[in-house]
Scaffold this active site. Structure first.
Site, short mmCIF file in Angstrom:
data_model
loop_
_atom_site.label_atom_id
_atom_site.label_comp_id
_atom_site.label_asym_id
_atom_site.label_seq_id
_atom_site.Cartn_x
_atom_site.Cartn_y
_atom_site.Cartn_z
N GLU A 103 0.84 -1.20 0.00
CA GLU A 103 0.00 0.00 0.00
C GLU A 103 0.87 1.25 0.00
O GLU A 103 2.00 1.22 0.49
CB GLU A 103 -0.89 0.01 1.26
CG GLU A 103 -2.33 -0.37 1.01
CD GLU A 103 -3.13 0.70 0.26
OE1 GLU A 103 -2.54 1.54 -0.45
OE2 GLU A 103 -4.36 0.67 0.39
N ASP A 104 0.34 2.34 -0.55
CA ASP A 104 1.04 3.61 -0.44
C ASP A 104 0.92 4.16 0.98
O ASP A 104 1.90 4.59 1.56
CB ASP A 104 0.53 4.63 -1.48
CG ASP A 104 -1.00 4.77 -1.49
OD1 ASP A 104 -1.70 4.06 -0.72
OD2 ASP A 104 -1.51 5.58 -2.29
N ASP A 107 -4.31 4.99 6.30
CA ASP A 107 -4.85 6.19 6.94
C ASP A 107 -5.88 5.73 7.99
O ASP A 107 -5.53 5.41 9.11
CB ASP A 107 -5.46 7.05 5.83
CG ASP A 107 -5.96 8.40 6.30
OD1 ASP A 107 -5.52 8.88 7.35
OD2 ASP A 107 -6.81 9.00 5.61
N PHE A 156 -2.39 15.77 5.10
CA PHE A 156 -2.61 15.32 3.73
C PHE A 156 -1.35 15.52 2.90
O PHE A 156 -0.79 16.61 2.84
CB PHE A 156 -3.80 16.05 3.08
CG PHE A 156 -4.14 15.48 1.74
CD1 PHE A 156 -4.82 14.28 1.64
CD2 PHE A 156 -3.75 16.12 0.57
CE1 PHE A 156 -5.10 13.72 0.40
CE2 PHE A 156 -4.04 15.58 -0.68
CZ PHE A 156 -4.72 14.38 -0.76
N ARG A 169 0.74 12.28 -8.71
CA ARG A 169 1.32 10.96 -8.45
C ARG A 169 2.75 10.86 -8.98
O ARG A 169 3.53 10.06 -8.51
CB ARG A 169 0.49 9.86 -9.12
CG ARG A 169 -0.90 9.68 -8.55
CD ARG A 169 -1.48 8.36 -9.04
NE ARG A 169 -2.92 8.27 -8.92
CZ ARG A 169 -3.57 7.88 -7.82
NH1 ARG A 169 -2.90 7.58 -6.74
NH2 ARG A 169 -4.89 7.81 -7.80
P1 IMP Z 1 -7.72 4.35 4.37
O1 IMP Z 1 -8.73 3.35 3.87
O2 IMP Z 1 -8.40 5.48 5.10
O3 IMP Z 1 -6.61 3.74 5.18
O4 IMP Z 1 -7.12 5.08 3.12
C1 IMP Z 1 -6.19 4.50 2.33
C2 IMP Z 1 -6.16 5.18 0.98
O5 IMP Z 1 -6.53 6.56 1.07
C3 IMP Z 1 -4.76 5.18 0.46
O6 IMP Z 1 -4.49 4.03 -0.29
C4 IMP Z 1 -4.71 6.44 -0.36
O7 IMP Z 1 -5.14 6.18 -1.67
C5 IMP Z 1 -5.67 7.37 0.31
N1 IMP Z 1 -5.01 8.36 1.20
C6 IMP Z 1 -4.93 8.35 2.55
N2 IMP Z 1 -4.24 9.39 3.02
C7 IMP Z 1 -3.84 10.10 1.94
C8 IMP Z 1 -3.05 11.30 1.77
O8 IMP Z 1 -2.57 11.94 2.72
N3 IMP Z 1 -2.86 11.69 0.48
C9 IMP Z 1 -3.35 11.03 -0.60
N4 IMP Z 1 -4.09 9.91 -0.49
C10 IMP Z 1 -4.33 9.43 0.77
MG MG Z 2 -4.40 4.03 -2.48
#
Ligand code: IMP
Ligand code: MG
Length: 183
Positions: A103-104, A107, A156, A169
């Site tokens: 994963e990138d 969050d 963010f 990206r």
């Molecule tokens: P989660 O499901 O809330 O953990 O979100 C995960 C996804 O949200 C990641 O794979 C990202 O694509 C996106 N995301 C979360 N935080 C950021 C951020 O700070 N910048 C850009 N994309 C984010």
């Molecule tokens: Mg993502």
């Protein structure tokens, strides 16, 4: 101060590419060590994880390593929609294999928790999570990433795969939303 602007939002430098690359090499060495003797399937979560996955996978020294891709989306603008949907599925048979999800960023953790739950139904021997970035203060699930590049505050960020509505990206470095937008 260097800055970039997307959609009227200003971002300032956060993590330089050199630092990211050095950390990815450390993670790859750890994964190489942990996965010796297994036939791991790396699973890159598109779109955001593609630069991290490319660098991590190339740095891992395991002859039997394979990579595949899955596409998920849960974000709109700068905050999570909380709705996790799978856009493109997995075609490999993962039964009995070690799967390393790439994963990138983790969050809220909803995306990864959902995906890990789905993968476990297919009886892999193990599912591990490798994420370049982790926002522990935003976590709303009980997932625990196994390999974390950088733990960061809940700001963010963009670049190195991370986007603002599809943009940014391709930036080699990671940039954070300028504090001027906090007011
Ligand atoms: P989660 O499901 O809330 O953990 O979100 C995960 C996804 O949200 C990641 O794979 C990202 O694509 C996106 N995301 C979360 N935080 C950021 C951020 O700070 N910048 C850009 N994309 C984010
Ligand atoms: Mg993502």
């Amino acid at each position: 101060m260097r800055q970039v602007t997307y959609k009227g939002l200003t971002f300032v430098p956060y993590l330089e590419n050199d630092k990211i690359q050095a950390r990815i090499k450390e993670l790859a060495a750890k994964i190489t060590e942990d996965c010796k003797g297994t036939r791991p399937l790396f699973l890159c979560v598109l779109n955001g994880a593609f630069p991290f996955a490319a660098d991590l996978f190339r740095a891992v020294q395991l002859e039997d390593a394979e990579i595949s891709f899955i596409r998920l989306k849960s974000y709109e603008g700068t905050s999570s929609t909380g709705v996790v949907k799978e856009v493109l599925g997995l075609s490999e048979d993962i039964a009995g294999r070690t799967v390393i999800v790439i994963e990138d960023i983790v969050d809220t953790g909803k995306t990864i928790a959902n995906l890990v739950g789905d993968l476990k139904k297919q009886n892999p021997s193990d599912v591990k999570i490798a994420t370049l970035l982790f926002k522990p203060e935003s976590l709303q699930t009980d997932v625990k990433p196994d390999y974390v590049g950088f733990e960061i505050p809940s700001d963010f960020i963009i670049g190195f795969g991370l986007d603002l509505d599809g943009l940014a990206r391709n930036l080699p470095d990671i940039w954070v939303l300028s504090p001027e937008h906090d007011q």
